[in-house]
Design an enzyme around this catalytic site. Structure first.
Site, PDB file in Angstrom:
ATOM      1  N   ASP B  55       0.862  -1.188   0.000  1.00 33.07           N
ATOM      2  CA  ASP B  55       0.000   0.000   0.000  1.00 33.07           C
ATOM      3  C   ASP B  55       0.893   1.232   0.000  1.00 33.07           C
ATOM      4  OD1 ASP B  55      -1.638   2.157   0.732  1.00 33.07           O
ATOM      5  OD2 ASP B  55      -3.043   0.821   1.765  1.00 33.07           O
ATOM      6  N   ASP B 150      -3.349   2.644  -5.610  1.00 32.33           N
ATOM      7  CA  ASP B 150      -2.212   2.626  -4.674  1.00 32.33           C
ATOM      8  C   ASP B 150      -2.118   1.344  -3.853  1.00 32.33           C
ATOM      9  OD1 ASP B 150      -4.470   3.104  -3.246  1.00 32.33           O
ATOM     10  OD2 ASP B 150      -3.682   4.746  -2.043  1.00 32.33           O
ATOM     11  N   GLU B 151      -2.824   0.298  -4.262  1.00 32.16           N
ATOM     12  CA  GLU B 151      -2.768  -0.966  -3.515  1.00 32.16           C
ATOM     13  C   GLU B 151      -2.595  -2.135  -4.479  1.00 32.16           C
ATOM     14  OE1 GLU B 151      -5.756  -1.756  -0.418  1.00 32.16           O
ATOM     15  OE2 GLU B 151      -6.279   0.355  -0.608  1.00 32.16           O
TER      16      GLU B 151
END
Lengths: 370, 429
Positions: B55, B150-151
């Protein structure tokens, strides 16, 4: 209703109508076959509301009458019996009783009150043509029809009489097949244009005996065959002006052995992109080169073929499946393909036309990206 | 040998060092292993799954700080302007203690923390940085799932020896490299399934690596609140609290029959998660089923010309995306939200198309149909779905349209090469 009939006769008659019975329907009665007995004959009728078939066989009538019975159990039973005489009767509760040496079978039927009536043909035109010829014409065109229901006209085959020619035309926008026959009889003085659904034609094409008479009405068309009559709805749609897209000035001509080209296309297209099936044809005086590559898989294939070619060099792309489908309908040893430019239709024809007919196909190219 | 050499290198490895040493070997090795693993169940007993969740911490804020280094260390939030009902999309760690979180209206956030500096979002840059990180990570795991911008998830099952026998150390190396090369801090969680890996990662935030060894999942989750489990929303959390269930350990120990009766299948699913079980299968590629765009206006409006212009610019955007994927859409839909939040949507089936002019005309008609009230409008959206591969064989009856399609593709190419707005349709200027 009571009659006697041989298993073979009944089985043949059922086979004639059974394909029209819809597998899924919102109107349950359409899953039934109408049996009607009078004047020494049994009439079987099946319909899906678009296409109806009716056939008549001679039977030993003891008592007239009519009812409808579910098509599947009746057909399955008759198919699985040996060729023995069958005694068939119906009781007032619409139960069909089949009695023979093998046993007694009872099928629950219904009254024929709810069964749709056959369309009435308010005849405006008729055509009489050799059954074999019509079957051949249907076979050579129906493969090109569209499945896109957003353009209903293209889902059928155009029956056209113009300039003393009887034509069948089918297209899906990417390919077109046209078959012309010159030996036929008709009462049409000027022009006739009707679009007939493909399902009806697949049934008609099974008949190859004697002649078929086509009666064209306002909304329906009827095919009178030796032992059956087929009614079909006419697609009430305007057929696109196909003649406009048939090029007349394709000056680059490739003449090649049909089987050689088919085999090469089959091999090279293995290496084409599995979605576009794009194969590149490089045409030059010294022959034809087929090549394909799958950018994602990184595999390529190419073949050089000996062929006769007249005209300037040309690079043109095709969906190999469309070309193969067209070539499969060429029955001469050699095929002629005429081109004009990399973005206009290629005209595929047999090297020699059979007597009294004219067969041609169009295949549209794929735009090459370089 | 080659791996040992790589691992023995000094700790300041660059992206190219990493990729140079590992890329091909890792891909080959991992592909083989993945194949064997997913095709022969017996391997399961030998290896335990190792799923990594990564993350990018406060991703939008991090990118903004890269774009403008003056913002480093300052209390910032990426948010829409308060005067036009903007919301916070990402808050920096400096202002999180004030209770500011993503989704909160900007005006409210500014009231809670008046010193917060508001920054406008730059989604193009976020996508660009996300792509860079993804490309880097993919060289360590061919089985890679993009969960969001973003993960990401990676499958490192069976890679312990390949990565030097210590996954945690290797993950830390990757973490340092991402910070050094891209300037982006991140946290990583390693566990036997996606669910625990994500929870471990959340624990390791803002900058850490947490590995949960096989068999320790339940123990790790035991003291944590039930809200850490994805799938437990506010409502369910409240319901569980009412029944005295506050931690994952309590949830795991609960009578499953009772849970099933009270919360249905979902209750049992959540309990499985609380026991430390979950899916270890990564969704490698997701099929896109719809492209859409919507816009909330700064102030509610009934200005027809403005609505139409908004719809037009959305059409250009979505149709270009569609053409870039070589697809055509068979369904156009339009969404409309009134100031009282009543939402109307309309859709229509059309012949396969990616032509913005046709889509715009269709969308306009749909907008007229959807707009049945005389209330001001706060949001307009439109989208395309039911995709078809763009059939490349030229259609003989549509040569005019075909030429137009060719023109549009050429315009896309020009715009892509030079400037996104070099060639535009008249009314889009």
């Amino acid at each position: 209703m009571k009659f006697t009939v041989s298993q073979a006769e009944l089985s043949k008659a059922l086979a004639r109508v059974i394909n029209v019975v819809p597998t899924k329907t919102t109107l349950p009665v359409l899953g039934n076959i109408l049996l009607k007995v009078d004047d020494g004959a049994l009439t079987l009728t099946a319909t899906d509301l678009d296409v109806s078939v009716t056939t008549k066989i001679a039977v030993d009538v003891k008592k007239g009458g009519s009812l409808t019975v579910p098509s599947k159990p009746l057909n399955d039973l008759v198919k699985n019996l040996p060729n023995i005489p069958l005694e068939i009767s119906a009781d007032p509760q619409f139960k069909l009783l089949v009695t023979c040496d093998k046993g007694d079978y009872r099928i629950s039927g219904e009254s024929d009150d709810d069964y749709p009536a056959l369309p009435i043909i308010d005849q405006k035109a008729s055509v009489k043509i050799d059954a074999k010829m019509l079957s051949r014409m249907i076979g050579k065109t129906t493969f090109a029809v569209s499945t896109d229901t957003l353009r209903p006209a293209l889902t059928g085959v155009l029956f056209q009489i113009v300039d003393k020619e009887f034509r069948l035309v089918a297209t899906d926008g990417h390919r077109l097949a046209k078959m012309i026959c010159r030996s036929f009889e008709s009462n049409v003085k000027e022009k006739l244009n009707v679009v007939v659904p493909t399902k009806a034609l697949t049934e008609v094409a099974k008949e190859t005996r004697d002649t078929i008479s086509v009666q064209v009405g306002q909304n329906h068309v009827r095919f009178d065959m030796t032992d059956a009559q087929l009614y079909s709805r006419i697609l009430d749609e305007t057929y696109p002006d196909y003649e406009r897209v048939i090029p007349s000035n394709n000056d680059k001509k490739l003449t090649i052995e049909t089987q050689t080209l088919v085999d090469a296309f089959k091999r090279v297209s293995i290496f084409a992109n599995p979605i576009t099936h794009q194969v590149r044809l490089s045409l030059a005086k010294k022959g034809l080169t087929l090549s394909a590559e799958d950018m994602e898989g990184g595999s390529t294939g190419s073949e050089k073929l000996a062929a006769e070619y007249e005209g300037d060099d040309l690079q043109i792309g095709y969906n190999s499946q469309l070309v193969l489908a067209a070539l499969n309908h060429i029955d001469t040893k050699e095929t002629v393909i005429a081109f004009k430019s990399p973005t206009s239709a290629g005209v595929v024809t047999p090297a020699e036309q059979a007597d009294g007919e004219d067969h041609m196909m169009l295949v549209m190219p794929v735009r090459l990206n370089d | 040998m080659i791996f040992r050499a790589a691992l023995d290198m000094e700790s300041s490895r660059s992206v190219s060092d990493f990729q140079g040493f590992f890329h091909e070997k890792v891909i080959d090795y991992h592909k083989n292993l993945w194949y064997i693993y997913h095709n022969e169940k017996r391997i399961r007993s030998v290896t335990s799954n190792r799923i990594v969740h990564i993350d990018l911490t406060a991703f939008f804020v991090s990118v903004e700080r890269i774009l403008n280094p003056d913002l480093v260390g300052k209390p910032i939030m990426v948010a829409g302007p308060p005067e036009s009902r903007g919301v916070v999309t990402c808050a920096s760690y400096e202002i999180r203690p004030y209770g500011i979180h993503a989704g909160m209206p900007t005006a409210q956030a500014l009231r809670k923390c008046p010193i917060a500096i508001r920054v406008d979002s730059h989604f193009h840059s976020y996508a660009e940085y996300s792509k860079k990180v993804q490309d880097f990570l993919k060289s360590f795991a061919p089985v890679f799932e993009v969960a969001s911008v973003d993960e990401f998830y990676m499958d490192w099952t069976g890679c312990e020896r390949l990565f030097g026998g210590n996954l945690k150390r290797f993950a830390e190396d990757i973490q340092h490299t991402i910070l050094r090369e891209f300037g982006l801090p991140c946290a990583l969680g390693i566990a036997s399934n996606k669910s625990v890996a994500k929870i471990a990662c959340d624990h390791a935030k803002p900058y850490g690596v947490l590995e949960i060894h096989p068999g320790e999942e339940a123990e790790f989750l035991k003291p944590l609140g039930v809200e850490v489990i994805s799938g437990v929303g506010e409502v369910m959390e409240g319901q569980l609290h009412l029944r005295g269930i506050r931690t994952c350990g309590q949830l795991a120990a609960m009578d499953s029959e009772y849970l099933g009766r009270t919360f249905g299948k979902w209750g049992l699913h959540v309990q499985e998660r609380a026991k430390g079980r979950g899916s270890e299968h990564l969704t490698v590629e997701r099929e896109q089923k719809q492209i859409s765009k919507e816009e909330t206006f700064a102030s509610d409006t009934r200005d027809k010309a403005f609505l139409n212009a908004t719809l037009h610019s959305m059409t250009l955007n979505v149709s270009e995306q569609l053409r870039a994927m070589d697809l055509k859409a068979q369904c156009v839909h339009v969404k409309l939200r009134y100031s009282d939040w009543v939402t109307h949507t309309r859709q229509i089936t059309v012949p396969p198309t990616n032509d913005p002019a046709f889509i715009y005309q269709t969308a306009l008609k749909l907008l007229d149909k959807a707009d049945e009230r005389r209330v001001t409008i706060r949001l307009v959206g439109m989208g395309l779905s039911k995709f078809l591969e763009d059939c490349t064989t030229i259609n003989m009856f549509r040569q005019k349209e075909e030429r137009r399609e060719w023109l549009l593709k050429t315009i896309d190419k020009i715009n892509h090469r030079y400037d996104d707005t070099l060639v535009k349709v008249g009314c889009g200027v």
